[in-house]
Design a protein around this motif. Structure first.
Motif, mmCIF file in Angstrom:
data_model
loop_
_atom_site.group_PDB
_atom_site.id
_atom_site.type_symbol
_atom_site.label_atom_id
_atom_site.label_comp_id
_atom_site.label_asym_id
_atom_site.label_seq_id
_atom_site.Cartn_x
_atom_site.Cartn_y
_atom_site.Cartn_z
ATOM 1 N N CYS A 1 0.829 -1.207 0.000
ATOM 2 C CA CYS A 1 0.000 0.000 0.000
ATOM 3 C C CYS A 1 0.866 1.261 0.000
ATOM 4 O O CYS A 1 0.458 2.299 -0.538
ATOM 5 C CB CYS A 1 -0.930 -0.002 1.198
ATOM 6 N N ARG A 2 2.071 1.161 0.592
ATOM 7 C CA ARG A 2 2.988 2.301 0.524
ATOM 8 C C ARG A 2 3.356 2.605 -0.918
ATOM 9 O O ARG A 2 3.398 3.773 -1.327
ATOM 10 C CB ARG A 2 4.249 2.026 1.332
ATOM 11 N N ILE A 3 3.615 1.573 -1.710
ATOM 12 C CA ILE A 3 3.925 1.788 -3.116
ATOM 13 C C ILE A 3 2.750 2.451 -3.818
ATOM 14 O O ILE A 3 2.930 3.370 -4.624
ATOM 15 C CB ILE A 3 4.278 0.456 -3.801
ATOM 16 N N VAL A 4 1.535 2.003 -3.507
ATOM 17 C CA VAL A 4 0.348 2.638 -4.091
ATOM 18 C C VAL A 4 0.315 4.120 -3.739
ATOM 19 O O VAL A 4 0.100 4.981 -4.603
ATOM 20 C CB VAL A 4 -0.938 1.939 -3.604
ATOM 21 N N GLY A 5 0.540 4.440 -2.469
ATOM 22 C CA GLY A 5 0.518 5.836 -2.041
ATOM 23 C C GLY A 5 1.601 6.670 -2.699
ATOM 24 O O GLY A 5 1.370 7.821 -3.084
ATOM 25 N N ILE A 6 2.796 6.106 -2.824
ATOM 26 C CA ILE A 6 3.898 6.817 -3.470
ATOM 27 C C ILE A 6 3.550 7.102 -4.928
ATOM 28 O O ILE A 6 3.715 8.230 -5.416
ATOM 29 C CB ILE A 6 5.195 6.003 -3.367
#
Length: 319
Positions: free
Chosen positions: A110-115
């Motif tokens: 989900c961090r990758i999605v947010g980035i």
């Protein structure tokens, strides 16, 4: 090499920020497990520094052609088959798991999605401010059970590292690379090192949309080559996003100096000179394709300090 800034690393997402997981495709659970060198078009035809790596995959020349095939734009020149470390398997659909910024603080996926969401939000705004239209690019996660991926630029595997394919306008990412960034490349690691990697690849997407990649022509290797200048500009664009990230609404506050130090550590670790010393024991500037550690740090820093893409003209003057 990079200097340590100190201060706590935070990179916190706003808990109520709405994530758009449709910008990230997860193919890690698809297909049989495969290991090895993959089947890049022309792979092995132009080895790197005598190490047998595939220049086609890692040269960073975007939409330029070699042997009639579109080239991929990667973060590094270090492509060594057989050093694959499997990424964690996905646990559920991204759309089900990655809905708010609070999810991005708890999960690497989900961090990758947010980035990705923040990066593309910034470039959409930046393009609009110059009366241009930004076309979003998806990130495709692969690895785990699927260690090879088919792209419009050819097949790639996990040994390639992160790359951008202009032919299908996608960023390809095996999350196991972030472990390699620390264990193989000697970077500090951390969440913002990951953000730097993703932002660099989206810098190539911006170059593709602006037509910058055509400026490289056949100038594909060497300390002052067009290839190096292209890669350093992508580093600068990554810094520009970092300066403007909080304005996209996905983060609680500007990044700490320690966050930025994670990016500088990653940039230094994937410099041509650093990689050549590690893989062959000496430096050959004629073989540079991405720039030295100092240059990569310099241009990320310029982008971060000014927050203006107009400051990222690496094609004029000394680099």
């Amino acid at each position: 090499m990079h200097r340590a800034f100190g201060g706590a690393a935070r990179m916190d997402f706003r808990d109520d920020a709405e994530l758009d997981p449709s910008q990230v495709e997860d193919t890690r659970a698809a297909g049989p497990q495969r290991r090895g060198g993959g089947s890049m078009p022309g792979c092995g035809a132009l080895p790197i520094g005598g190490k047998g790596g595939c220049l086609l995959a890692m040269l960073g020349l975007g939409a330029l052609l070699l042997f009639g095939q579109p080239l991929m734009s990667g973060l590094t020149t270090d492509n060594q088959p057989g050093q694959y470390r499997p990424a964690p398997e996905p646990s559920g659909n991204l759309a089900d798991r990655c809905k708010r910024g609070s999810d991005a603080d708890q999960s690497e996926d989900c961090r990758i999605v947010g980035i990705v969401n923040s990066i593309q939000s910034y470039w959409k705004q930046a393009f609009a401010g110059r009366n241009r239209t930004y076309t979003p690019a998806k990130t495709q996660l692969f690895g785990g059970a699927r260690t090879t991926v088919s792209t419009a630029c050819g097949k790639a595997d996990s040994s390639v590292g992160p790359f951008y394919c202009p032919a299908d306008q996608k960023v390809y990412l095996d999350l196991s690379f972030f472990n390699d960034l620390e264990t193989r490349f000697g970077a500090q690691g951390g969440p913002f090192a990951q953000a730097y990697v993703v932002a660099h690849e989206y810098g190539h997407h911006v170059q593709h949309l602006l037509g910058t990649m055509r400026r490289v022509g056949n100038d594909r290797q060497g300390a002052n080559s067009g290839a190096v200048r292209l890669e350093l500009q992508a580093d600068c664009y990554a810094g520009v996003w970092a300066n403007n990230a909080v304005r996209t609404g996905f983060y609680t506050e500007p990044f700490s100096r320690r966050d930025i130090d994670q990016a500088l550590s990653a940039a230094a670790a994937v410099g041509d000179d650093s990689i050549q010393r590690r893989t062959q024991g000496y430096v050959t500037p004629d073989g540079f394709t991405h720039g030295t550690s100092a240059q990569r740090e310099k241009w990320f820093t310029i982008g971060y300090q000014y927050g203006d893409p107009g400051r990222c003209d690496t094609f004029t003057g000394a680099i």
